[in-house]
Write a protein that holds these residues in place. Sequence first.
Motif, PDB file in Angstrom:
ATOM      1  N   GLY A   1      33.059  48.997  39.407  1.00  0.00           N
ATOM      2  CA  GLY A   1      34.245  49.022  38.400  1.00  0.00           C
ATOM      3  C   GLY A   1      35.364  48.270  38.601  1.00  0.00           C
ATOM      4  O   GLY A   1      36.029  47.829  37.727  1.00  0.00           O
ATOM      5  N   ARG A   2      35.864  48.270  39.890  1.00  0.00           N
ATOM      6  CA  ARG A   2      36.890  47.589  40.410  1.00  0.00           C
ATOM      7  C   ARG A   2      36.763  45.980  40.020  1.00  0.00           C
ATOM      8  O   ARG A   2      37.470  45.376  39.630  1.00  0.00           O
ATOM      9  N   THR A   3      35.322  45.417  40.186  1.00  0.00           N
ATOM     10  CA  THR A   3      35.501  44.104  40.109  1.00  0.00           C
ATOM     11  C   THR A   3      35.438  43.799  38.536  1.00  0.00           C
ATOM     12  O   THR A   3      36.074  42.889  38.074  1.00  0.00           O
ATOM     13  N   GLU A   4      34.847  44.572  37.910  1.00  0.00           N
ATOM     14  CA  GLU A   4      34.773  44.449  36.403  1.00  0.00           C
ATOM     15  C   GLU A   4      36.383  44.663  35.596  1.00  0.00           C
ATOM     16  O   GLU A   4      36.691  43.844  34.861  1.00  0.00           O
ATOM     17  N   LEU A   5      37.017  45.525  36.055  1.00  0.00           N
ATOM     18  CA  LEU A   5      38.409  45.766  35.754  1.00  0.00           C
ATOM     19  C   LEU A   5      39.168  44.470  36.026  1.00  0.00           C
ATOM     20  O   LEU A   5      39.879  43.767  35.232  1.00  0.00           O
ATOM     21  N   VAL A   6      38.990  43.996  37.037  1.00  0.00           N
ATOM     22  CA  VAL A   6      39.832  42.569  37.576  1.00  0.00           C
ATOM     23  C   VAL A   6      39.182  41.369  36.765  1.00  0.00           C
ATOM     24  O   VAL A   6      40.013  40.602  36.180  1.00  0.00           O
ATOM     25  N   ARG A   7      37.899  41.338  36.591  1.00  0.00           N
ATOM     26  CA  ARG A   7      37.530  40.159  35.775  1.00  0.00           C
ATOM     27  C   ARG A   7      38.063  40.640  34.333  1.00  0.00           C
ATOM     28  O   ARG A   7      38.267  39.371  33.607  1.00  0.00           O
TER      29      ARG A   7
END
Length: 140
Positions: free
Chosen positions: A28-34
Amino acid sequence: MGTWDTGHFDNDTAADFAADLDDATEAGRTELVREALLRATAAEDCLDSDEAVVAVAAAALVAEQCPGGPPVETVYGPDEPLPRFPEELRVLALRALDRVTADKSELRDLWIDADGEDGEWHRGIARLRSTLTAAISTRL
């Protein structure tokens, strides 16, 4: 927007973004950044300052993982470990920074009014851009 300094996490909205990252799963952290980077690049009219500060914070996290990237050293950044971001986020982060510093960006206008076009905030953005550009160039 509560802003207290020129750092990439030195405002209320970016600090809230860091807390959201801490609350998310690793994926989810990667998706929030993206998503933060995509929102900035997709803005067609004036880019809202809240979206822009989150994009800058996300770009700083991506740049930190590049060779020679500037570390995000602030108590307002994420506390939880971040996953290794996919390299394609480097290009997206660079595009987001380009949008943040382009015409029709509320954040850019606010910083020009407060600090001029070559103030500390702009120099910080330039350092991120330089890191991302170098990392992208070495992959070509």
